[in-house]
Motif scaffolding. Sequence first.
Motif, short mmCIF file in Angstrom:
data_model
loop_
_atom_site.label_atom_id
_atom_site.label_comp_id
_atom_site.label_asym_id
_atom_site.label_seq_id
_atom_site.Cartn_x
_atom_site.Cartn_y
_atom_site.Cartn_z
N ILE A 1 0.08 6.28 5.58
CA ILE A 1 -1.14 5.78 4.93
C ILE A 1 -1.07 4.26 4.76
N GLY A 2 0.07 3.76 4.30
CA GLY A 2 0.21 2.32 4.11
C GLY A 2 0.10 1.54 5.41
N ALA B 1 0.83 -1.21 0.00
CA ALA B 1 0.00 0.00 0.00
C ALA B 1 0.86 1.25 0.00
N VAL C 1 -5.83 -1.51 9.70
CA VAL C 1 -7.28 -1.68 9.58
C VAL C 1 -7.63 -3.03 8.97
N GLN C 2 -7.01 -3.37 7.83
CA GLN C 2 -7.34 -4.62 7.14
C GLN C 2 -6.95 -5.84 7.96
N SER D 1 -14.36 -2.66 3.43
CA SER D 1 -13.11 -2.05 3.86
C SER D 1 -12.03 -2.17 2.78
N ILE E 1 -8.32 4.34 -1.87
CA ILE E 1 -7.32 5.26 -1.31
C ILE E 1 -5.93 4.98 -1.83
N VAL E 2 -5.52 3.70 -1.84
CA VAL E 2 -4.12 3.39 -2.16
C VAL E 2 -3.90 2.92 -3.59
N ASP F 1 -3.56 1.74 6.81
CA ASP F 1 -4.43 0.90 5.99
C ASP F 1 -4.23 -0.57 6.34
N SER F 2 -2.98 -0.98 6.51
CA SER F 2 -2.70 -2.37 6.85
C SER F 2 -3.20 -2.73 8.24
N SER G 1 -10.04 0.69 0.82
CA SER G 1 -8.58 0.65 0.74
C SER G 1 -8.11 0.78 -0.69
N ASN G 2 -8.76 0.05 -1.60
CA ASN G 2 -8.38 0.12 -3.01
C ASN G 2 -8.58 1.53 -3.57
#
Length: 320
Positions: A151-152, A109, A158-159, A198, A205-206, A155-156, A202-203
């Motif tokens: 951001i990366g 990400a 969260v996922q 989610s 945003i990143v 995001d990770s 994510s897709n």
Amino acid sequence: MEKTNDSMLTEFVLVGLSAHPKLQAAFFVLVLWMYLMILLGNGVLISVIICDSHLHTPMYVFLCNLSFLDICYTSSSVPLILDSFLTVRKRVSFSGCMVQMFLSFAMGATECVLLGMMAFDRYVAICYPLRYPVIMSKGAYVPMAAGSWVIGLVDSVVQTSLAIQLPFCANNVISHFVCEILAILKLACADISINVVSMAGSNLIVLVIPFLVISISYIFIVATILRIPSTEGKRKAFSTCSAHLTVVIIFYGTIFFMYGKPKSKTSVGPDNQDIIEALISLFYGVMTPMLNPLIYSLRNKDVKAAVKNMLCRKRFSDGI
């Protein structure tokens, strides 16, 4: 399969190429060689950028981050891949699988966002060359690089947090070389609609937003280059962004092929389909980081000059 209760696994099993033992030995040698080239190529590129003061510019700061990302990304997955080639069915603890998934997702990400930042940097450099030092000052490019990492990582987090909460009550066999998030979500025995939403966010945003930034940036870059009267001027302007454009095409081209292609229903069985997708993912995870330093060094006069200077200094010091 080892379980503590009906919904809590203690381990996952990575299938990889266990059904093709002859291929495992060949892929072990190939992936090991590629991994060593990744460490060597990106390590040299980072050293050159750090040691040469002429390369302490926004573009090379981003490039240094990209090389470090590639080392981290491959180091989070390749050792597990190599280990899976040496065992029939590689067993990975639940916690170990989640940690590896977190690191790989975070690095992937971050790289997507960083490539968007690099495209914006090239846009400013070519379209507004006189204002470039002001717009891309240290107060701008350092937060941009740091923001990519933040951001990366967020995001990770969260996922991975959402994936950890899922129950895996029947199947713990992953048809992959590593703990890849989509392969893991297929094993959940509960509603994954929250995870799907989610992942879609994510897709956006990143992946989508950086891709739009890259596309719009290069539209303006091409338009600006075409207005340059001399052929030599056009060539020089394009050479400053050709390496980044090549990396973007390889990176996003592989991602869109992985996740955007239609699923085959007749030509191959589901097991073979999983193996094909895993091999494509392997290409994306190893080939791209190996090519990045080659692309930037072969197509960049500044980097080649810096490497030559570093080698000359080393020979001189050795002679003394």
